[in-house]
Design an enzyme around this catalytic site. Sequence first.
Site, PDB file in Angstrom:
ATOM      1  N   HIS A 117      16.985 -21.441  26.880  1.00 18.91           N
ATOM      2  CA  HIS A 117      17.430 -19.825  27.188  1.00 18.91           C
ATOM      3  C   HIS A 117      17.722 -19.374  25.869  1.00 18.91           C
ATOM      4  O   HIS A 117      18.189 -20.160  24.980  1.00 18.91           O
ATOM      5  CB  HIS A 117      18.792 -19.880  28.009  1.00 18.91           C
ATOM      6  CG  HIS A 117      18.907 -18.438  28.424  1.00 18.91           C
ATOM      7  ND1 HIS A 117      19.743 -17.486  27.533  1.00 18.91           N
ATOM      8  CD2 HIS A 117      18.950 -17.784  29.525  1.00 18.91           C
ATOM      9  CE1 HIS A 117      19.907 -16.528  28.080  1.00 18.91           C
ATOM     10  NE2 HIS A 117      19.453 -16.552  29.254  1.00 18.91           N
ATOM     11  N   GLU A 152      20.085 -17.758  24.668  1.00 26.13           N
ATOM     12  CA  GLU A 152      21.376 -17.986  24.283  1.00 26.13           C
ATOM     13  C   GLU A 152      21.596 -19.467  23.603  1.00 26.13           C
ATOM     14  O   GLU A 152      22.416 -19.524  22.732  1.00 26.13           O
ATOM     15  CB  GLU A 152      22.453 -17.500  25.358  1.00 26.13           C
ATOM     16  CG  GLU A 152      22.323 -16.035  25.555  1.00 26.13           C
ATOM     17  CD  GLU A 152      23.077 -15.697  26.962  1.00 26.13           C
ATOM     18  OE1 GLU A 152      23.290 -16.336  27.731  1.00 26.13           O
ATOM     19  OE2 GLU A 152      22.350 -14.415  27.319  1.00 26.13           O
ATOM     20  N   ASN A 197      21.207 -16.895  37.046  1.00 28.81           N
ATOM     21  CA  ASN A 197      21.846 -17.726  36.055  1.00 28.81           C
ATOM     22  C   ASN A 197      23.257 -16.976  35.806  1.00 28.81           C
ATOM     23  O   ASN A 197      23.594 -16.037  35.239  1.00 28.81           O
ATOM     24  CB  ASN A 197      21.147 -17.397  34.581  1.00 28.81           C
ATOM     25  CG  ASN A 197      21.789 -17.986  33.550  1.00 28.81           C
ATOM     26  OD1 ASN A 197      22.668 -18.840  33.392  1.00 28.81           O
ATOM     27  ND2 ASN A 197      20.937 -17.883  32.477  1.00 28.81           N
ATOM     28  N   TRP A 198      24.315 -17.641  36.074  1.00 26.08           N
ATOM     29  CA  TRP A 198      25.808 -17.321  36.043  1.00 26.08           C
ATOM     30  C   TRP A 198      26.359 -17.505  34.709  1.00 26.08           C
ATOM     31  O   TRP A 198      27.301 -16.902  34.270  1.00 26.08           O
ATOM     32  CB  TRP A 198      26.554 -18.038  37.129  1.00 26.08           C
ATOM     33  CG  TRP A 198      26.269 -17.766  38.434  1.00 26.08           C
ATOM     34  CD1 TRP A 198      25.485 -16.523  38.826  1.00 26.08           C
ATOM     35  CD2 TRP A 198      27.180 -18.085  39.599  1.00 26.08           C
ATOM     36  NE1 TRP A 198      25.709 -16.524  40.240  1.00 26.08           N
ATOM     37  CE2 TRP A 198      26.598 -17.448  40.695  1.00 26.08           C
ATOM     38  CE3 TRP A 198      28.209 -18.908  39.891  1.00 26.08           C
ATOM     39  CZ2 TRP A 198      27.447 -17.398  41.969  1.00 26.08           C
ATOM     40  CZ3 TRP A 198      28.854 -18.935  41.169  1.00 26.08           C
ATOM     41  CH2 TRP A 198      28.271 -18.270  42.124  1.00 26.08           C
ATOM     42  N   LYS A 199      25.626 -18.207  33.736  1.00 30.05           N
ATOM     43  CA  LYS A 199      25.961 -18.388  32.355  1.00 30.05           C
ATOM     44  C   LYS A 199      27.566 -18.777  32.410  1.00 30.05           C
ATOM     45  O   LYS A 199      27.998 -19.803  33.303  1.00 30.05           O
ATOM     46  CB  LYS A 199      25.798 -17.082  31.624  1.00 30.05           C
ATOM     47  CG  LYS A 199      24.474 -16.392  31.716  1.00 30.05           C
ATOM     48  CD  LYS A 199      24.404 -15.419  30.762  1.00 30.05           C
ATOM     49  CE  LYS A 199      22.937 -15.024  30.994  1.00 30.05           C
ATOM     50  NZ  LYS A 199      22.432 -13.743  30.141  1.00 30.05           N
ATOM     51  N   GLY A 216      21.123  -8.767  29.195  1.00 27.50           N
ATOM     52  CA  GLY A 216      22.358  -8.211  29.099  1.00 27.50           C
ATOM     53  C   GLY A 216      22.647  -6.747  28.454  1.00 27.50           C
ATOM     54  O   GLY A 216      23.807  -6.535  28.178  1.00 27.50           O
ATOM     55  N   SER A 244      18.032  -7.861  32.272  1.00 29.34           N
ATOM     56  CA  SER A 244      18.516  -6.851  32.880  1.00 29.34           C
ATOM     57  C   SER A 244      17.650  -6.358  34.179  1.00 29.34           C
ATOM     58  O   SER A 244      17.648  -5.232  34.441  1.00 29.34           O
ATOM     59  CB  SER A 244      18.259  -5.322  31.773  1.00 29.34           C
ATOM     60  OG  SER A 244      19.403  -5.593  30.904  1.00 29.34           O
ATOM     61  N   GLY A 257      20.625 -12.531  35.175  1.00 27.91           N
ATOM     62  CA  GLY A 257      22.051 -13.151  34.725  1.00 27.91           C
ATOM     63  C   GLY A 257      23.233 -12.230  35.362  1.00 27.91           C
ATOM     64  O   GLY A 257      23.491 -12.360  36.540  1.00 27.91           O
ATOM     65  N   GLY A 258      23.612 -11.072  34.947  1.00 29.83           N
ATOM     66  CA  GLY A 258      24.688 -10.399  35.347  1.00 29.83           C
ATOM     67  C   GLY A 258      24.654 -10.109  36.755  1.00 29.83           C
ATOM     68  O   GLY A 258      25.525 -10.132  37.539  1.00 29.83           O
ATOM     69  N   GLU A 314      11.614 -13.919  28.982  1.00 38.49           N
ATOM     70  CA  GLU A 314      13.101 -13.039  28.831  1.00 38.49           C
ATOM     71  C   GLU A 314      12.943 -12.598  27.382  1.00 38.49           C
ATOM     72  O   GLU A 314      13.456 -13.207  26.399  1.00 38.49           O
ATOM     73  CB  GLU A 314      14.148 -13.851  28.985  1.00 38.49           C
ATOM     74  CG  GLU A 314      14.561 -14.570  30.412  1.00 38.49           C
ATOM     75  CD  GLU A 314      15.728 -14.839  30.806  1.00 38.49           C
ATOM     76  OE1 GLU A 314      16.134 -14.555  31.820  1.00 38.49           O
ATOM     77  OE2 GLU A 314      16.311 -15.765  30.075  1.00 38.49           O
TER      78      GLU A 314
HETATM   79  P1  PGA Z   1      20.571 -10.314  32.372  1.00 37.89           P
HETATM   80  O1  PGA Z   1      20.518 -11.781  31.875  1.00 37.89           O
HETATM   81  O2  PGA Z   1      19.985 -10.441  33.742  1.00 37.89           O
HETATM   82  O3  PGA Z   1      22.236 -10.165  32.588  1.00 37.89           O
HETATM   83  O4  PGA Z   1      20.008  -9.642  31.520  1.00 37.89           O
HETATM   84  C1  PGA Z   1      19.213 -12.484  31.989  1.00 37.89           C
HETATM   85  C2  PGA Z   1      19.485 -14.094  31.573  1.00 37.89           C
HETATM   86  O5  PGA Z   1      19.784 -13.955  30.478  1.00 37.89           O
HETATM   87  O6  PGA Z   1      18.737 -14.861  32.212  1.00 37.89           O
END
Ligand code: PGA
Length: 249
Positions: free
Chosen positions: A93, A95, A9-11, A169, A209, A230-231, A163
């Site tokens: 998600h 967010e 997930n590149w957000k 993050g 993470s 994500g990251g 998640e």
């Molecule tokens: P993260 O994000 O790997 O940067 O913690 C995961 C996500 O939000 O899907």
Amino acid sequence: MRQKLAAGNWKMNGMGPALAELETLTKTHKKSACEILICPPATLLSRASEAVNGNPVAIGGQDCHANSSGAHTGDLSAEMLREAGATAVILGHSERRADHGESNKTVAAKTMAAWESGLIAVVCLGETLEERESGSTLKIVGTQLAASLPDGANGVNSVVAYEPVWAIGTGKVPTLEQIAEVHNFLRTELTSRFGEEIADSIRLLYGGSVKPGNAAEIFATSNVDGALVGGASLKAADFSPIIQALEAS
Ligand code: PGA
């Protein structure tokens, strides 16, 4: 047997030059034993799907509207994502739930829209730190699962991603026991609702993470069928070792 899935997930990250990361992933994992999915920002969807050419990396969106068209400034329909080359979409998600007030009901409506357009819905759920500390994790994720995943879900049209909000993050990861507890619970909930055959076909991803250094132990955990990253999905150099850990699991 559930096919393992490494999803990125590149957000709100990624401009044109980031497509080079996809090209690297495509070359490195030509004959991957797992499915690989990258969800770039919508502005890159078309170019990303051209860059990967369908194989072995699939492309997905990060959200869609519940309607197929209409007066919804700034939104994208599932059909539009599909036309741009997406085969999947992340929905609910944390967010989006936090920044855009998305409820379980909204997520369920979006999931149905995704199915109607032939997209795989990657439905996300997870507790906040406060909810974990008050001992209500299973109650929260159980409610989110029941209300965000509509009737008709199966292993072909849906993936569920657990998640924990506090792990996204932050570099904080639940213990393997905590991950196993939630994943086993989700499998049991799916089984009582959809029956064993369908429940067994739905992949359960862990997200929050995930890094090259912790991926292998997470993938060895009960009922973990892959990860939503994500990251560490932004650079092929970080995501590749995670994919390799999944391939080896
Ligand atoms: P993260 O994000 O790997 O940067 O913690 C995961 C996500 O939000 O899907």
